[in-house]
Design a protein around this motif. Structure first.
Motif, short mmCIF file in Angstrom:
data_model
loop_
_atom_site.label_atom_id
_atom_site.label_comp_id
_atom_site.label_asym_id
_atom_site.label_seq_id
_atom_site.Cartn_x
_atom_site.Cartn_y
_atom_site.Cartn_z
N VAL A 29 0.87 -1.17 0.00
CA VAL A 29 0.00 0.00 0.00
C VAL A 29 0.91 1.23 0.00
CG1 VAL A 29 -1.90 1.19 1.13
CG2 VAL A 29 -1.71 -1.31 1.32
N GLU A 30 1.23 1.70 -1.18
CA GLU A 30 2.13 2.84 -1.35
C GLU A 30 1.40 4.13 -0.97
OE1 GLU A 30 3.55 4.16 -5.43
OE2 GLU A 30 5.17 2.83 -4.75
N GLY A 31 2.08 5.00 -0.21
CA GLY A 31 1.49 6.27 0.18
C GLY A 31 0.51 6.16 1.33
N PHE A 32 0.61 5.09 2.13
CA PHE A 32 -0.31 4.90 3.25
C PHE A 32 -0.02 5.91 4.35
CE2 PHE A 32 -1.61 3.10 7.29
CZ PHE A 32 -2.94 2.77 7.01
N ALA A 33 -1.09 6.35 5.02
CA ALA A 33 -0.97 7.24 6.18
C ALA A 33 -2.21 7.07 7.04
CB ALA A 33 -0.84 8.69 5.74
N TRP A 34 -2.08 7.36 8.32
CA TRP A 34 -3.22 7.31 9.24
C TRP A 34 -3.98 8.62 9.12
CZ3 TRP A 34 -4.50 2.72 10.64
CH2 TRP A 34 -3.52 1.75 10.79
N ASP A 35 -4.55 8.83 7.97
CA ASP A 35 -5.26 10.05 7.61
C ASP A 35 -6.64 9.63 7.08
OD1 ASP A 35 -5.88 11.65 4.87
OD2 ASP A 35 -5.03 13.02 6.36
N PRO A 36 -7.71 10.32 7.46
CA PRO A 36 -9.05 9.91 7.03
C PRO A 36 -9.20 9.71 5.53
CG PRO A 36 -9.23 11.59 8.71
CD PRO A 36 -7.77 11.48 8.37
N GLU A 37 -8.63 10.61 4.72
CA GLU A 37 -8.75 10.48 3.27
C GLU A 37 -8.02 9.25 2.75
OE1 GLU A 37 -7.79 14.03 1.11
OE2 GLU A 37 -9.06 15.26 2.42
N VAL A 38 -6.83 8.99 3.27
CA VAL A 38 -6.06 7.83 2.84
C VAL A 38 -6.75 6.54 3.28
CG1 VAL A 38 -3.86 6.60 3.07
CG2 VAL A 38 -3.88 9.08 2.79
N LEU A 39 -7.27 6.52 4.51
CA LEU A 39 -7.98 5.33 4.99
C LEU A 39 -9.23 5.05 4.16
CD1 LEU A 39 -7.53 5.89 8.81
CD2 LEU A 39 -6.45 4.11 7.42
N GLN A 40 -9.94 6.10 3.77
CA GLN A 40 -11.11 5.91 2.91
C GLN A 40 -10.70 5.39 1.54
OE1 GLN A 40 -13.06 9.72 3.11
NE2 GLN A 40 -14.19 9.15 4.96
N ALA A 41 -9.61 5.90 1.00
CA ALA A 41 -9.11 5.42 -0.30
C ALA A 41 -8.69 3.95 -0.20
CB ALA A 41 -7.95 6.29 -0.79
N TYR A 42 -8.03 3.59 0.90
CA TYR A 42 -7.62 2.20 1.11
C TYR A 42 -8.86 1.31 1.18
CZ TYR A 42 -6.10 -2.02 3.53
OH TYR A 42 -5.89 -3.33 3.88
N SER A 43 -9.86 1.72 1.93
CA SER A 43 -11.09 0.93 2.05
C SER A 43 -11.76 0.74 0.69
CB SER A 43 -12.07 1.60 3.02
OG SER A 43 -11.58 1.57 4.33
N ALA A 44 -11.80 1.81 -0.10
CA ALA A 44 -12.43 1.72 -1.43
C ALA A 44 -11.62 0.80 -2.34
CB ALA A 44 -12.53 3.12 -2.04
N ALA A 45 -10.29 0.91 -2.29
CA ALA A 45 -9.44 0.11 -3.17
C ALA A 45 -9.46 -1.37 -2.84
CB ALA A 45 -8.00 0.63 -3.11
N THR A 46 -9.80 -1.71 -1.60
CA THR A 46 -9.78 -3.11 -1.17
C THR A 46 -11.17 -3.67 -0.88
OG1 THR A 46 -9.43 -2.46 1.14
CG2 THR A 46 -7.46 -2.85 -0.20
N ALA A 47 -12.20 -2.90 -1.17
CA ALA A 47 -13.58 -3.30 -0.84
C ALA A 47 -13.97 -4.64 -1.45
CB ALA A 47 -14.56 -2.21 -1.28
N ALA A 48 -13.49 -4.95 -2.64
CA ALA A 48 -13.86 -6.21 -3.31
C ALA A 48 -13.39 -7.44 -2.54
CB ALA A 48 -13.31 -6.24 -4.73
N ASP A 49 -12.38 -7.27 -1.69
CA ASP A 49 -11.87 -8.39 -0.89
C ASP A 49 -12.77 -8.69 0.30
OD1 ASP A 49 -9.68 -8.75 -2.56
OD2 ASP A 49 -8.47 -7.33 -1.43
N GLY A 50 -13.66 -7.75 0.63
CA GLY A 50 -14.61 -7.96 1.73
C GLY A 50 -13.91 -8.34 3.02
N ALA A 51 -14.55 -9.24 3.75
CA ALA A 51 -14.04 -9.66 5.06
C ALA A 51 -12.77 -10.49 4.95
CB ALA A 51 -15.12 -10.45 5.81
#
Length: 156
Positions: A29-51
């Motif tokens: 996960v390149e460019g990761f940060a504990w920032d709300p926008e980055v966390l939302q982007a991470y969630s969106a990018a990995t949503a297809a993997d589900g649980a």
């Protein structure tokens, strides 16, 4: 933030977590940060993997954890790499503590509130089911249900 398909260089899991997804894929996960926008982007990018999706990351620290967390989508593995850590869980109102030294691990079951305290300088490796993770500020020895707002990585 972006998921990298084929990283061939060494990476530092302290700054670049790896997402484990469906099909046994491992993507830094390149460019990761504990920032709300980055966390939302991470969630969106990995949503297809589900649980089934997992984040793998190393955390360094010294002292008590500042928040409680719960991972409703799955278990979390916590491995002590160096130093000493105490994992405290709130299991139906009962406090459960596990002391870990280097090479020792524990599993935080899905949905259980927990906090990690580092007894002096320490490092842990966490493999976390991040979908829908909840955070609450640490204001007491147990997580209060009314404290805090949903974390940015939580799904509606």
């Amino acid at each position: 933030m972006r998921l990298v398909n084929h990283e061939r260089n060494a990476m530092d899991l302290r700054t670049t977590p790896v997402h484990l997804g469906l099909g046994s894929r491992a993507k830094p996960v390149e460019g990761f940060a504990w920032d709300p926008e980055v966390l939302q982007a991470y969630s969106a990018a990995t949503a297809a993997d589900g649980a089934e999706g997992r984040m793998v990351m190393i955390f360094d620290g010294d002292g008590p954890g500042d928040h409680w967390e719960s991972h409703p989508a799955g278990d979390e593995l916590v491995v002590c790499l160096s130093g000493s850590v105490t994992v405290t869980r709130d299991v139906d109102g009962v406090t459960d503590r596990v002391l870990l030294g280097p090479g020792e691990a524990t599993v935080n079951p899905a949905g259980i509130w927990h906090v990690v305290d580092m007894e002096g300088p320490a490092s842990i490796l966490a493999i976390t089911a991040s979908l829908g993770t909840h955070h609450r500020p640490r204001t007491d020895t147990r997580p209060a249900e009314h404290l805090g707002a949903p974390g940015p990585e939580e799904t509606p």
